[in-house]
Design a protein around this motif. Sequence first.
Motif, mmCIF file in Angstrom:
data_model
loop_
_atom_site.group_PDB
_atom_site.id
_atom_site.type_symbol
_atom_site.label_atom_id
_atom_site.label_comp_id
_atom_site.label_asym_id
_atom_site.label_seq_id
_atom_site.Cartn_x
_atom_site.Cartn_y
_atom_site.Cartn_z
ATOM 1 N N THR A 85 0.808 -1.217 0.000
ATOM 2 C CA THR A 85 0.000 0.000 0.000
ATOM 3 C C THR A 85 0.841 1.266 0.000
ATOM 4 N N SER A 86 1.922 1.270 0.757
ATOM 5 C CA SER A 86 2.738 2.484 0.800
ATOM 6 C C SER A 86 3.388 2.766 -0.557
ATOM 7 N N LEU A 92 2.530 5.996 -2.814
ATOM 8 C CA LEU A 92 3.635 6.867 -3.200
ATOM 9 C C LEU A 92 3.607 7.132 -4.703
ATOM 10 N N LEU A 93 3.466 6.059 -5.485
ATOM 11 C CA LEU A 93 3.449 6.200 -6.943
ATOM 12 C C LEU A 93 2.216 6.964 -7.415
ATOM 13 N N ARG A 94 1.058 6.598 -6.871
ATOM 14 C CA ARG A 94 -0.183 7.269 -7.284
ATOM 15 C C ARG A 94 -0.123 8.760 -6.953
ATOM 16 N N GLY A 95 0.393 9.103 -5.773
ATOM 17 C CA GLY A 95 0.519 10.501 -5.374
ATOM 18 C C GLY A 95 1.459 11.270 -6.285
ATOM 19 N N ALA A 96 2.583 10.641 -6.637
ATOM 20 C CA ALA A 96 3.558 11.295 -7.518
ATOM 21 C C ALA A 96 2.986 11.488 -8.918
ATOM 22 N N ILE A 97 2.268 10.500 -9.406
ATOM 23 C CA ILE A 97 1.670 10.596 -10.742
ATOM 24 C C ILE A 97 0.595 11.683 -10.756
ATOM 25 N N GLU A 98 -0.218 11.723 -9.714
ATOM 26 C CA GLU A 98 -1.255 12.757 -9.631
ATOM 27 C C GLU A 98 -0.646 14.151 -9.520
#
Length: 86
Positions: free
Chosen positions: A11-12, A16-22
């Motif tokens: 999950t982390s 992390l990836l989803r937040g950076a992509i967004e």
Amino acid sequence: KRTGAELRGDTSLVNLLRGAIEATKGDDGWSHLGAVGNHIANRGSFTPKNYGYKTLKPLIAAIGLFEVHPEGNHVRSLPSKSGRKK
């Protein structure tokens, strides 16, 4: 090398990836992989090598929650299955 299922279960990592992509996406919804990598690097000591991948692109592709642009240097989040209408 971790499998896609193992990566999706982290999950982390996914957050992390989803937040950076967004955070780095353009008006067209795509994020440049370099910008994603820079955004993550500013957040901590992340490296794809910890997950068995040489670079960010194959790690993102293996997770299966993101779409890598056919020309290769851009990525975006796929819609969540729970968010799709039936």
